[in-house]
Design a protein around this motif. Structure first.
Motif, PDB file in Angstrom:
ATOM      1  N   ALA A   3      37.947  28.667  64.618  1.00 22.74           N
ATOM      2  CA  ALA A   3      37.168  27.466  64.332  1.00 22.74           C
ATOM      3  C   ALA A   3      38.036  26.233  64.526  1.00 22.74           C
ATOM      4  CB  ALA A   3      36.638  27.508  62.903  1.00 22.74           C
ATOM      5  N   PHE A  27      37.576  31.569  58.246  1.00 23.90           N
ATOM      6  CA  PHE A  27      37.789  31.932  59.648  1.00 23.90           C
ATOM      7  C   PHE A  27      39.186  32.501  59.854  1.00 23.90           C
ATOM      8  CE2 PHE A  27      34.597  28.565  59.586  1.00 23.90           C
ATOM      9  CZ  PHE A  27      33.563  29.200  60.264  1.00 23.90           C
ATOM     10  N   CYS A  76      36.653  23.060  73.106  1.00 26.43           N
ATOM     11  CA  CYS A  76      36.369  24.330  72.424  1.00 26.43           C
ATOM     12  C   CYS A  76      36.249  25.463  73.432  1.00 26.43           C
ATOM     13  CB  CYS A  76      35.078  24.232  71.602  1.00 26.43           C
ATOM     14  SG  CYS A  76      35.209  23.247  70.111  1.00 26.43           S
ATOM     15  N   VAL A  83      33.416  27.973  66.748  1.00 21.85           N
ATOM     16  CA  VAL A  83      32.736  27.271  65.653  1.00 21.85           C
ATOM     17  C   VAL A  83      33.429  25.941  65.385  1.00 21.85           C
ATOM     18  CG1 VAL A  83      32.170  27.343  63.189  1.00 21.85           C
ATOM     19  CG2 VAL A  83      31.996  29.416  64.550  1.00 21.85           C
ATOM     20  N   ALA A  85      33.812  23.289  62.401  1.00 21.06           N
ATOM     21  CA  ALA A  85      33.643  23.154  60.952  1.00 21.06           C
ATOM     22  C   ALA A  85      33.784  21.678  60.585  1.00 21.06           C
ATOM     23  CB  ALA A  85      34.671  23.987  60.199  1.00 21.06           C
TER      24      ALA A  85
END
Length: 158
Positions: A3, A27, A76, A83, A85
């Protein structure tokens, strides 16, 4: 799962630290990614922000820092992050973040997880902390000792 906790972190506050710590418990790996905006002059350089973050969460073995430019979701995808966050302090944050989360999912399939802020931090922002500190106010309740020292030193430099 990997994440990312993205932001400008200028400077990193205890609210940020709380979100990172909670994400680290959820995570396998968390990257605190500092957004690089060449059109903005921050109080701290990107490298200084990364150092301050590392000092604030250095006890967490599954947390690292990075810097990114451009779209977060592109970064990413390049880094294998599944993910995003994000911490939410209020309904205003949610109204701002929700369309972005939906667009990010549409563009790349990267989901966003929202973590509600600890009530003690809902009114804290880096901008407000800097404003209060510049005016001589006590911001020690909102920063780690290392970040407080760095901010005090930077503001004294002018």
């Amino acid at each position: 799962m990997k994440a990312v906790c993205p932001g400008s972190f200028d400077p990193v506050t205890l609210g940020h630290v709380d979100v990172v710590r909670r994400a680290a418990a959820m995570f396998d790996e968390v990257v605190v990614a500092v957004a690089v905006n060449p059109n903005k002059q921050g109080t701290f350089s990107v490298d200084e922000r990364r150092e301050l973050i590392a000092g604030a969460v250095g006890d967490l073995p599954n947390v690292s820092t990075a810097a990114f430019t451009g779209l977060l979701v592109d970064w990413c995808r390049e880094q294998g992050v599944g993910v995003i966050a994000k911490g939410l302090r209020s309904d205003t944050d949610y109204a701002y973040e929700l369309p972005m989360a939906q667009m990010n999912r549409h563009l790349t399939g990267v989901d966003t997880v929202f973590l509600t802020a600890d009530p003690a931090h809902t009114f804290v922002s880096s901008s407000l902390v800097k404003e209060v500190a510049r005016g001589g106010g006590d911001v020690s309740a909102f920063l780690t000792p290392g970040v407080l020292e760095a901010l005090t030193r930077r503001l004294a430099e002018g």
